[in-house]
Design a protein around this motif. Structure first.
Motif, PDB file in Angstrom:
ATOM      1  N   UNK A  29       0.896  -0.996   0.087  1.00 32.39           N
ATOM      2  CA  UNK A  29       0.062   0.001  -0.051  1.00 32.39           C
ATOM      3  C   UNK A  29       1.007   1.385   0.081  1.00 32.39           C
ATOM      4  N   UNK A  30       0.697   2.277  -0.892  1.00 31.75           N
ATOM      5  CA  UNK A  30       1.403   3.513  -0.980  1.00 31.75           C
ATOM      6  C   UNK A  30       0.680   4.384  -1.820  1.00 31.75           C
ATOM      7  N   UNK A  31       0.984   5.766  -1.505  1.00 21.82           N
ATOM      8  CA  UNK A  31       0.404   6.770  -2.138  1.00 21.82           C
ATOM      9  C   UNK A  31       1.246   7.206  -3.364  1.00 21.82           C
ATOM     10  N   UNK A  32       0.208   7.694  -4.323  1.00 21.29           N
ATOM     11  CA  UNK A  32       0.801   7.913  -5.756  1.00 21.29           C
ATOM     12  C   UNK A  32       0.110   9.111  -6.070  1.00 21.29           C
ATOM     13  N   UNK A  33       0.765  10.153  -6.097  1.00 21.75           N
ATOM     14  CA  UNK A  33      -0.004  11.572  -6.906  1.00 21.75           C
ATOM     15  C   UNK A  33      -1.127  11.391  -5.782  1.00 21.75           C
ATOM     16  N   UNK A  34      -2.410  11.470  -6.204  1.00 19.79           N
ATOM     17  CA  UNK A  34      -3.594  11.749  -5.654  1.00 19.79           C
ATOM     18  C   UNK A  34      -4.351  10.593  -5.114  1.00 19.79           C
ATOM     19  N   UNK A  35      -3.578   9.514  -5.447  1.00 20.20           N
ATOM     20  CA  UNK A  35      -4.290   8.046  -5.574  1.00 20.20           C
ATOM     21  C   UNK A  35      -3.589   7.198  -4.158  1.00 20.20           C
ATOM     22  N   UNK A  36      -4.399   6.465  -3.673  1.00 19.39           N
ATOM     23  CA  UNK A  36      -3.826   5.399  -2.778  1.00 19.39           C
ATOM     24  C   UNK A  36      -3.885   4.220  -3.575  1.00 19.39           C
ATOM     25  N   UNK A  37      -2.799   3.322  -3.478  1.00 22.24           N
ATOM     26  CA  UNK A  37      -2.707   1.950  -4.201  1.00 22.24           C
ATOM     27  C   UNK A  37      -2.621   0.984  -3.464  1.00 22.24           C
ATOM     28  N   UNK A  38      -3.308   0.007  -3.456  1.00 25.90           N
ATOM     29  CA  UNK A  38      -3.037  -1.316  -2.679  1.00 25.90           C
ATOM     30  C   UNK A  38      -3.222  -2.462  -3.440  1.00 25.90           C
ATOM     31  N   UNK A  39      -1.989  -3.302  -3.530  1.00 21.28           N
ATOM     32  CA  UNK A  39      -2.062  -4.423  -4.376  1.00 21.28           C
ATOM     33  C   UNK A  39      -2.116  -5.925  -3.503  1.00 21.28           C
ATOM     34  N   UNK A  40      -2.666  -6.945  -4.116  1.00 18.75           N
ATOM     35  CA  UNK A  40      -2.639  -8.339  -3.528  1.00 18.75           C
ATOM     36  C   UNK A  40      -1.903  -9.223  -4.765  1.00 18.75           C
ATOM     37  N   UNK A  41      -0.752  -9.573  -4.351  1.00 23.69           N
ATOM     38  CA  UNK A  41      -0.121 -10.511  -5.475  1.00 23.69           C
ATOM     39  C   UNK A  41       0.284 -11.664  -4.926  1.00 23.69           C
ATOM     40  N   UNK A  42      -0.148 -12.761  -5.627  1.00 19.82           N
ATOM     41  CA  UNK A  42       0.570 -14.099  -5.314  1.00 19.82           C
ATOM     42  C   UNK A  42       1.452 -14.753  -6.474  1.00 19.82           C
ATOM     43  N   UNK A  43       2.221 -15.675  -6.054  1.00 23.18           N
ATOM     44  CA  UNK A  43       3.245 -16.113  -7.054  1.00 23.18           C
ATOM     45  C   UNK A  43       2.849 -17.655  -7.436  1.00 23.18           C
ATOM     46  N   UNK A  44       1.464 -17.535  -7.822  1.00 21.57           N
ATOM     47  CA  UNK A  44       1.074 -18.883  -8.219  1.00 21.57           C
ATOM     48  C   UNK A  44       0.895 -19.240  -9.578  1.00 21.57           C
ATOM     49  N   UNK A  45       0.200 -19.881 -10.150  1.00 20.14           N
ATOM     50  CA  UNK A  45       0.380 -20.335 -11.624  1.00 20.14           C
ATOM     51  C   UNK A  45      -0.458 -19.271 -12.539  1.00 20.14           C
ATOM     52  N   UNK A  46      -1.193 -18.208 -11.774  1.00 17.38           N
ATOM     53  CA  UNK A  46      -1.569 -17.345 -12.715  1.00 17.38           C
ATOM     54  C   UNK A  46      -3.194 -17.751 -13.241  1.00 17.38           C
ATOM     55  N   UNK A  47      -3.939 -17.074 -13.694  1.00 21.59           N
ATOM     56  CA  UNK A  47      -5.236 -17.247 -14.049  1.00 21.59           C
ATOM     57  C   UNK A  47      -5.265 -18.140 -15.366  1.00 21.59           C
ATOM     58  N   UNK A  48      -6.165 -19.128 -15.457  1.00 13.79           N
ATOM     59  CA  UNK A  48      -6.428 -20.024 -16.576  1.00 13.79           C
ATOM     60  C   UNK A  48      -7.087 -19.386 -17.835  1.00 13.79           C
ATOM     61  N   UNK A  49      -6.359 -18.337 -18.415  1.00 12.29           N
ATOM     62  CA  UNK A  49      -7.028 -17.588 -19.520  1.00 12.29           C
ATOM     63  C   UNK A  49      -7.758 -18.369 -20.733  1.00 12.29           C
ATOM     64  N   UNK A  50      -7.048 -19.564 -20.938  1.00 14.34           N
ATOM     65  CA  UNK A  50      -7.529 -20.497 -22.084  1.00 14.34           C
ATOM     66  C   UNK A  50      -9.044 -20.856 -21.375  1.00 14.34           C
TER      67      UNK A  50
END
Length: 773
Positions: A529-550
């Motif tokens: 979580x961090x501030x960037x200009x006029x926004x607050x950004x929050x990220x949730x990330x994992x190191x899994x296999x990614x979404x099955x786009x197919x």
């Protein structure tokens, strides 16, 4: 031989970057930048042969870049030159090992240069041409592009000169031959043909200093007439001078008295001419002891530090998942996934560096050897034979790891599967075992900041699903200091809870599936979580296999039958996974489970006037980014996280490295007792953490990224995050980076060359802390 590891690591870095660069001219420029640093190292050593080799490689890169920029260039010629350059780089470390051992690598270097010459259509090269550059300060570098016409014009006068010799007009004949060959030597220039001409002139000089000529003396000059005939027919790119020509000429030089000039240079060259290229009998005059110029690198200044047992323990903990990844990646490579080969090369490169820091140089050398095998397979093509050879090498690497651990722990038992075939880390036919305990391990709970108000609720839900679904999760939290408004806390929690729960269940997945994908059994969930200009950004990330786009595309075809094969954008994928009944699962054990509350998360983000974004990389993981208007969700009352004031004197160290293993080893060497550790695996993350937490010292790997990106990172940290260069300890594997930083006006507190000791790192950090004050 203190400089040898640095030179070898620079070569390894060039090989890896060459493999990854492909046909990208900008990336190839980055490779050449590494090679130019190598060339400076060779100049420092004063090894003329290696300097000459690096000059030829640099010339090959120039030719390759020109060819890629030429729309009329033959693509096959470009690929041939690229493969030749790669083969030259692969052989460089073997040559360095020979040099370090005191062996004469003249034949290998000449053969590598000749291969490069052939690939770019330049004159051929041999050992005599290389020796000529080592002993003759006036040796030329250029050549006439097509000397065949010049040679043809010279041949008739040369035969007339020979006729004078045979008739007994020796002085007149030798003078005539010398006048003919001098301009021809300059035209043939830096080539095998030019070196043969240089040898012929040396023979003439030796004969002129002696008495009456024997029949054998005259025959030595008659033999060169056959070389002129060959050059007139095919030019200096067609082939190499006959070994018999060198043999008959050197026979005359060998018995000549030692004088100055060409004869002395040729006698010196004779001592180092490879026996395979010059079939002369060995004698005391050509023994190893009689060679006037041996090649050695500087000796070590002192014994290596004893490796720390705790540091080795940390290395073994980190290396087990890496070996599991190697085995699985090899299996994918055998099934046609070329990217898996690059993955293997990258893992081995990081293992090599980590082992060096842990004091396990033998293991690091073993990794380097296998890294070369992988690079060769990538260059030549991966077939069943190379797969079996590489599988055997990886198994031997795993066995060496077992032996090292047994030596450290005595009879301590290994994790399940380490001793059997089915669980062997080096096997490409079975998934390696890894002892994994389900549950949540908090890696950075002290950096809650803006997430302090929602952290406990998120942690409870993450721990609950991790226990229910048997997930092993490392939770990392790094948030800028500040406080969320009371009105926004509920909705932000309503967004983040489904994202984190789905990341644990479907993103990170089970340990078994992760091992099958070549990953560690423990997954990593990151909250930022961090501030960037006029926004607050929050990220949730994992190191899994990614979404099955197919799979998602198949679902999309049910909703939109007109475009069944349309490629999903990130926005479309996000909208689709928010639909009722749509599953995010790629784990077959839970494939019938829908995404938990994704629709509610999307709705809650809209109630906050925010935007939810999705980025997924198949095989690497998924990141959700929540963008919120900062004025509406932040409180002006100051930080809510009381932990920020619990230890006000605790200093912060930011470690920037794209290898998790190297980050953990560096953190161990620094020591957790004194510092709060911040870890970043990219420059963008480093800027965010530095701007949010204002570290007291930064330890950064300046070899991250392409070309000069790592070196320029210091400037970016200063300009974008306010980190003074004096606060930075730079880490690299090549001494040349010191000069390159100075050229940019960036002088960090210290520059450490891997491998370094704990004491060296501690001294560098103290220096940075003092300079920062």
């Amino acid at each position: 031989m203190r400089l040898l590891p640095q030179l070898r690591d620079a070569v390894d870095t060039a090989v890896v970057r060459m493999q990854q660069a492909g046909d990208d001219p900008l990336a190839l420029e980055g490779v050449r930048a590494v090679l130019q640093r190598l060339q400076s190292g060779f100049r420092f050593l004063g090894v003329a042969e290696l300097e000459r080799f690096s000059e030829e490689v640099d010339a090959g890169f120039d030719r390759l870049l020109d060819a890629w920029a030429d729309p009329y260039a033959d693509p096959e010629d470009c690929q041939r030159l690229r493969h030749s350059l790669l083969h030259s780089l692969l052989g460089w470390n073997d040559i360095l090992e020979d040099v370090a051992a005191g062996h004469d690598p003249i034949s290998d270097i000449a053969a590598a240069i000749d291969s490069l010459r052939c690939a770019r259509g330049a004159p051929r090269y041999d050992s005599l041409a290389l020796l000529r550059h080592c002993v003759d300060a006036q040796a030329p570098y250029g050549w006439v592009e097509d000397p065949s016409a010049l040679v043809a014009r010279a041949r008739w006068p040369y035969q007339i000169g020979l006729l004078e010799l045979l008739r007994g007009n020796e002085h007149r004949g030798l003078s005539a031959l010398q006048n003919i060959l001098l301009p021809l030597e300059r035209a043939l220039g830096d080539s095998a043909a030019g070196a043969a001409c240089w040898l012929a002139l040396g023979v003439i000089e030796a004969l002129a200093e002696g008495g009456a000529l024997e029949t054998a003396d005259k025959r030595s000059l008659v033999a060169f007439d056959r070389e002129l005939r060959r050059l007139a027919q095919g030019g200096n790119t067609s082939g190499l001078p006959a070994c018999s020509l060198h043999e008959v000429m050197f026979s005359r030089v060998r018995v000549a008295p030692v004088v100055v000039g060409r004869v002395a240079e040729l006698k010196h060259s004779l001592m180092r001419m490879p026996r395979t290229e010059l079939a002369l009998p060995d004698s005391s005059g050509t023994s190893a002891e009689a060679v006037g110029r041996q090649i050695f690198l500087p000796a070590d200044l002192g014994p290596e530090d004893e490796p720390s047992v705790e540091l080795q323990e940390l290395f073994y903990e980190e290396v087990e998942p890496a070996l599991a990844q190697l085995g699985t990646a090899l299996k994918r490579w055998r099934h046609g996934d070329v990217q898996a080969g690059l993955t293997i090369q990258r893992i081995l490169h990081n293992l090599k560096r980590s082992a060096g820091l842990a004091g396990l140089q033998g293991f690091a050398d073993h990794c380097r050897e296998i890294e070369h095998e992988v690079a060769a397979a990538l260059a030549d093509g991966f077939d069943q034979h190379s797969a079996e050879r590489l599988r055997t090498s990886l198994e031997s690497l795993a066995e060496e790891l077992d032996r090292l651990r047994h030596a450290l722990h005595g009879s301590k038992s290994l994790p399940p599967g380490d001793g059997g075939e089915q669980g062997h880390a080096g096997s490409c036919e079975a998934v390696p075992s890894e002892e994994v305990t389900a549950g949540v391990r908090e890696i950075q709970p002290q950096l809650l900041g803006l997430l302090g108000a929602v952290y406990e609720q998120l942690l409870d839900s993450i721990e609950q699903v991790a226990a229910e679904y048997q997930r092993a999760v490392d939770l990392e939290v790094a948030a800028e200091e500040g406080r969320l408004s009371t009105a926004a806390v509920v909705n932000i929690c309503n967004v983040l809870k489904p994202l984190t729960v789905n990341a644990v269940i479907h993103g990170i997945g089970s340990a078994q599936r992760r091992l099958q994908q070549g990953k560690s059994g423990r997954g990593t969930l990151r909250l930022r979580a961090w501030r960037e200009a006029s926004e607050l950004l929050i990220t949730v990330s994992d190191d899994g296999g990614g979404l099955d786009l197919t799979g998602l595309q198949r679902l999309l075809s049910d909703y939109d039958p007109e475009e069944p094969l349309a490629e999903l954008s990130n926005d479309e994928a996000l909208s689709l996974i928010a639909l009722p009944g749509v599953s995010l699962a790629t784990d077959q054990d839970y494939s019938d489970l829908p995404g938990e509350g994704m629709g509610e998360a999307l709705e809650a983000s809209r109630e906050l006037d925010g935007v939810l974004e999705l980025e997924t990389i198949p095989g690497s993981g998924t990141t959700f980014t929540l963008r919120l208007p900062a004025m509406e969700v932040l409180s002006g009352d100051g930080p809510a996280d009381e932990q920020a004031s619990v230890e006000p004197e605790r200093q912060r160290a930011l470690i920037v490295n794209d290898s998790r293993t190297l980050r953990r080893i560096t953190a161990y060497l620094i020591g957790y007792q004194r510092f709060t550790m911040l870890e970043a695996n990219s420059l963008a993350e480093a800027v965010m953490l530095a701007r949010s937490h204002q570290p007291d010292v930064v330890v950064i790997d300046v070899q991250m990224g392409w070309g000069d990106a790592g070196l320029d990172a210091l400037r970016r940290l200063e300009e974008e995050a306010g980190v003074a260069v004096q606060q930075v300890v730079a880490v690299t594997t090549v001494e040349r980076d010191r000069q390159r930083l100075e050229e940019r006006g960036m002088e960090p507190a210290a520059l450490l060359i891997e491998p370094y000791s704990r004491e060296q790192l501690a001294e560098a950090i103290e220096r940075a802390l003092v300079k920062a004050q």
